[in-house]
Design an enzyme around this catalytic site. Structure first.
Site, PDB file in Angstrom:
ATOM      1  N   ARG A   1     129.950 115.461 102.004  1.00 22.48           N
ATOM      2  CA  ARG A   1     130.449 115.751 100.667  1.00 22.48           C
ATOM      3  C   ARG A   1     129.679 116.936 100.121  1.00 22.48           C
ATOM      4  O   ARG A   1     128.463 117.026 100.296  1.00 22.48           O
ATOM      5  CB  ARG A   1     130.208 114.527  99.764  1.00 22.48           C
ATOM      6  CG  ARG A   1     131.455 113.712  99.541  1.00 22.48           C
ATOM      7  CD  ARG A   1     131.161 112.433  98.843  1.00 22.48           C
ATOM      8  NE  ARG A   1     130.419 112.584  97.594  1.00 22.48           N
ATOM      9  CZ  ARG A   1     130.075 111.558  96.812  1.00 22.48           C
ATOM     10  NH1 ARG A   1     130.411 110.342  97.163  1.00 22.48           N
ATOM     11  NH2 ARG A   1     129.405 111.763  95.698  1.00 22.48           N
TER      12      ARG A   1
ATOM     13  N   ARG B   1     124.293 111.342 104.943  1.00 16.68           N
ATOM     14  CA  ARG B   1     125.594 110.670 104.777  1.00 16.68           C
ATOM     15  C   ARG B   1     126.742 111.576 105.242  1.00 16.68           C
ATOM     16  O   ARG B   1     126.757 112.768 104.967  1.00 16.68           O
ATOM     17  CB  ARG B   1     125.795 110.312 103.300  1.00 16.68           C
ATOM     18  CG  ARG B   1     127.160 109.736 103.008  1.00 16.68           C
ATOM     19  CD  ARG B   1     127.193 108.993 101.705  1.00 16.68           C
ATOM     20  NE  ARG B   1     127.285 109.873 100.542  1.00 16.68           N
ATOM     21  CZ  ARG B   1     127.428 109.425  99.310  1.00 16.68           C
ATOM     22  NH1 ARG B   1     127.445 108.126  99.053  1.00 16.68           N
ATOM     23  NH2 ARG B   1     127.520 110.264  98.296  1.00 16.68           N
TER      24      ARG B   1
ATOM     25  N   ARG C   1     121.983 115.219  90.648  1.00 10.00           N
ATOM     26  CA  ARG C   1     122.703 113.966  90.405  1.00 10.00           C
ATOM     27  C   ARG C   1     121.741 112.860  89.986  1.00 10.00           C
ATOM     28  O   ARG C   1     122.064 112.021  89.141  1.00 10.00           O
ATOM     29  CB  ARG C   1     123.490 113.563  91.660  1.00 10.00           C
ATOM     30  CG  ARG C   1     124.683 114.478  91.887  1.00 10.00           C
ATOM     31  CD  ARG C   1     125.168 114.447  93.309  1.00 10.00           C
ATOM     32  NE  ARG C   1     125.653 113.154  93.737  1.00 10.00           N
ATOM     33  CZ  ARG C   1     125.693 112.761  95.013  1.00 10.00           C
ATOM     34  NH1 ARG C   1     125.257 113.562  95.965  1.00 10.00           N
ATOM     35  NH2 ARG C   1     126.147 111.589  95.318  1.00 10.00           N
TER      36      ARG C   1
ATOM     37  N   LYS D   1     126.549 101.617  96.188  1.00  7.56           N
ATOM     38  CA  LYS D   1     127.663 101.019  95.420  1.00  7.56           C
ATOM     39  C   LYS D   1     128.973 101.063  96.211  1.00  7.56           C
ATOM     40  O   LYS D   1     129.684 100.073  96.299  1.00  7.56           O
ATOM     41  CB  LYS D   1     127.859 101.762  94.080  1.00  7.56           C
ATOM     42  CG  LYS D   1     126.628 101.808  93.208  1.00  7.56           C
ATOM     43  CD  LYS D   1     126.893 102.529  91.891  1.00  7.56           C
ATOM     44  CE  LYS D   1     127.328 103.970  92.016  1.00  7.56           C
ATOM     45  NZ  LYS D   1     126.300 104.913  92.513  1.00  7.56           N
TER      46      LYS D   1
ATOM     47  N   ARG E   1     129.308 105.319  83.383  1.00  7.57           N
ATOM     48  CA  ARG E   1     128.204 106.201  83.757  1.00  7.57           C
ATOM     49  C   ARG E   1     127.546 106.851  82.544  1.00  7.57           C
ATOM     50  O   ARG E   1     126.595 107.609  82.692  1.00  7.57           O
ATOM     51  CB  ARG E   1     128.764 107.283  84.641  1.00  7.57           C
ATOM     52  CG  ARG E   1     128.005 107.519  85.927  1.00  7.57           C
ATOM     53  CD  ARG E   1     128.844 108.486  86.740  1.00  7.57           C
ATOM     54  NE  ARG E   1     128.191 108.999  87.883  1.00  7.57           N
ATOM     55  CZ  ARG E   1     128.503 108.641  89.124  1.00  7.57           C
ATOM     56  NH1 ARG E   1     129.389 107.711  89.347  1.00  7.57           N
ATOM     57  NH2 ARG E   1     127.908 109.222  90.130  1.00  7.57           N
TER      58      ARG E   1
HETATM   59  P1  ADP Z   1     127.643 109.026  93.631  1.00  8.87           P
HETATM   60  O1  ADP Z   1     127.500 107.696  92.932  1.00  8.87           O
HETATM   61  O2  ADP Z   1     127.119 108.980  95.022  1.00  8.87           O
HETATM   62  O3  ADP Z   1     127.132 110.190  92.833  1.00  8.87           O
HETATM   63  P2  ADP Z   1     130.488 109.191  93.038  1.00  8.87           P
HETATM   64  O4  ADP Z   1     131.571 109.355  94.029  1.00  8.87           O
HETATM   65  O5  ADP Z   1     130.452 107.950  92.219  1.00  8.87           O
HETATM   66  O6  ADP Z   1     129.162 109.380  93.856  1.00  8.87           O
HETATM   67  O7  ADP Z   1     130.515 110.431  91.999  1.00  8.87           O
HETATM   68  C1  ADP Z   1     130.618 111.764  92.419  1.00  8.87           C
HETATM   69  C2  ADP Z   1     130.795 112.687  91.210  1.00  8.87           C
HETATM   70  O8  ADP Z   1     132.011 112.356  90.530  1.00  8.87           O
HETATM   71  C3  ADP Z   1     129.732 112.595  90.142  1.00  8.87           C
HETATM   72  O9  ADP Z   1     128.598 113.392  90.433  1.00  8.87           O
HETATM   73  C4  ADP Z   1     130.502 113.125  88.909  1.00  8.87           C
HETATM   74  O10 ADP Z   1     130.667 114.528  88.960  1.00  8.87           O
HETATM   75  C5  ADP Z   1     131.869 112.511  89.101  1.00  8.87           C
HETATM   76  N1  ADP Z   1     131.981 111.167  88.494  1.00  8.87           N
HETATM   77  C6  ADP Z   1     132.222 109.992  89.160  1.00  8.87           C
HETATM   78  N2  ADP Z   1     132.304 108.968  88.300  1.00  8.87           N
HETATM   79  C7  ADP Z   1     132.100 109.484  87.064  1.00  8.87           C
HETATM   80  C8  ADP Z   1     132.047 108.929  85.750  1.00  8.87           C
HETATM   81  N3  ADP Z   1     132.210 107.615  85.538  1.00  8.87           N
HETATM   82  N4  ADP Z   1     131.816 109.771  84.707  1.00  8.87           N
HETATM   83  C9  ADP Z   1     131.657 111.088  84.886  1.00  8.87           C
HETATM   84  N5  ADP Z   1     131.669 111.691  86.095  1.00  8.87           N
HETATM   85  C10 ADP Z   1     131.904 110.902  87.178  1.00  8.87           C
END
Ligand code: ADP
Length: 228
Positions: A164, A131, A175, A18, A93
């Site tokens: 990360r 990554r 996750r 994404k 999400r």
């Molecule tokens: P990825 O899609 O690779 O998990 P992101 O950067 O989108 O990476 O998200 C990293 C973390 O940030 C998630 O595991 C969560 O803890 C938090 N997070 C991101 N977006 C949301 C969301 N929309 N709702 C709740 N937590 C979120």
């Protein structure tokens, strides 16, 4: 005739691409990239009150509370730079987040383009484990397939490349579980709200090939007229 704001929702598991796609698409479309993960990581880095509250959850690969993310997104899409269009990466999400988003979009007369990037979990686990992210500009690398030219530093800005914290192998599966249990139902919710979701194989072809498929789908869905 004024055109309504546009919206692209990039839906997919962690590691499905994404963020990579949003970065490739934003300039061509002239839309703003909204990554809730980046926004939340910035709060953690700056140790804001929000950052201090969510730090532990993020490190463990758990989702942060809906109200917090909803507020951040609602405020962001109201900014003038988002008026042409915006790309949602990592949001919605949960179904509660999707409910708010549908309300916000329908109030603005926006029909989003929904893309579901599908990738096999074994490929995702390998991708996330290799990554690396630039600590300064956020450019993404893979030590397996897209290694930087100068090892350990970003090719664009020279920043230090880091892994990360939540890309640690033991956190990746947490996750993916959060995605299966809390995020996957969002797809059905968006469909039931009347939005078609286009499924794209996120492992078939280079990021550029996948980007062109998404851009073509965005082009196919013309903007609606703005609500008075
Ligand atoms: P990825 O899609 O690779 O998990 P992101 O950067 O989108 O990476 O998200 C990293 C973390 O940030 C998630 O595991 C969560 O803890 C938090 N997070 C991101 N977006 C949301 C969301 N929309 N709702 C709740 N937590 C979120």
């Amino acid at each position: 005739m004024e055109q309504a704001q546009r919206c692209l929702i990039l839906f997919g598991a962690p590691g499905s691409g994404k963020g990579t796609q949003a970065k490739l698409l934003k300039d061509g479309l002239g839309w703003i990239h909204i990554s809730t993960g980046d926004m939340l990581r910035e709060h953690v880095a700056k140790q804001t009150p929000i950052g201090l509250e969510i730090e532990e959850k993020m490190r463990n690969g758990a989702l942060v509370p809906d109200e917090m993310v909803n507020k951040l997104v609602e405020m962001r899409i109201d900014q003038p730079d988002c008026q042409t269009g915006f790309i949602l990466d990592g949001y919605p999400r949960t179904v509660a987040q999707a409910e708010l988003l549908v309300t916000l979009l329908s109030a603005r007369g926006v029909t989003p383009v929904v893309i579901h990037l599908k990738v096999d979990y074994n490929i995702i686990v390998a991708r996330l484990a290799s990554r690396r992210v630039c600590s300064q500009c956020g450019s993404l690398y893979s030590v397996a397939s897209n290694a930087p030219i100068v090892t350990a530093n970003c090719d664009y800005c020279g920043g230090k490349l880091i892994r990360r914290e939540d890309d640690a192998p033991e956190t990746i599966w947490k996750r993916l579980n959060a995605f299966d249990n809390q995020t996957f139902p969002v797809l059905d919710y968006l469909k039931s709200a009347g939005f078609a979701a286009h499924e794209i194989d996120g492992s078939a072809g280079s990021p550029q090939v996948i980007m062109r498929k998404i851009a073509a789908l965005v082009d196919d869905e013309p903007p609606t007229e703005a609500r008075p």
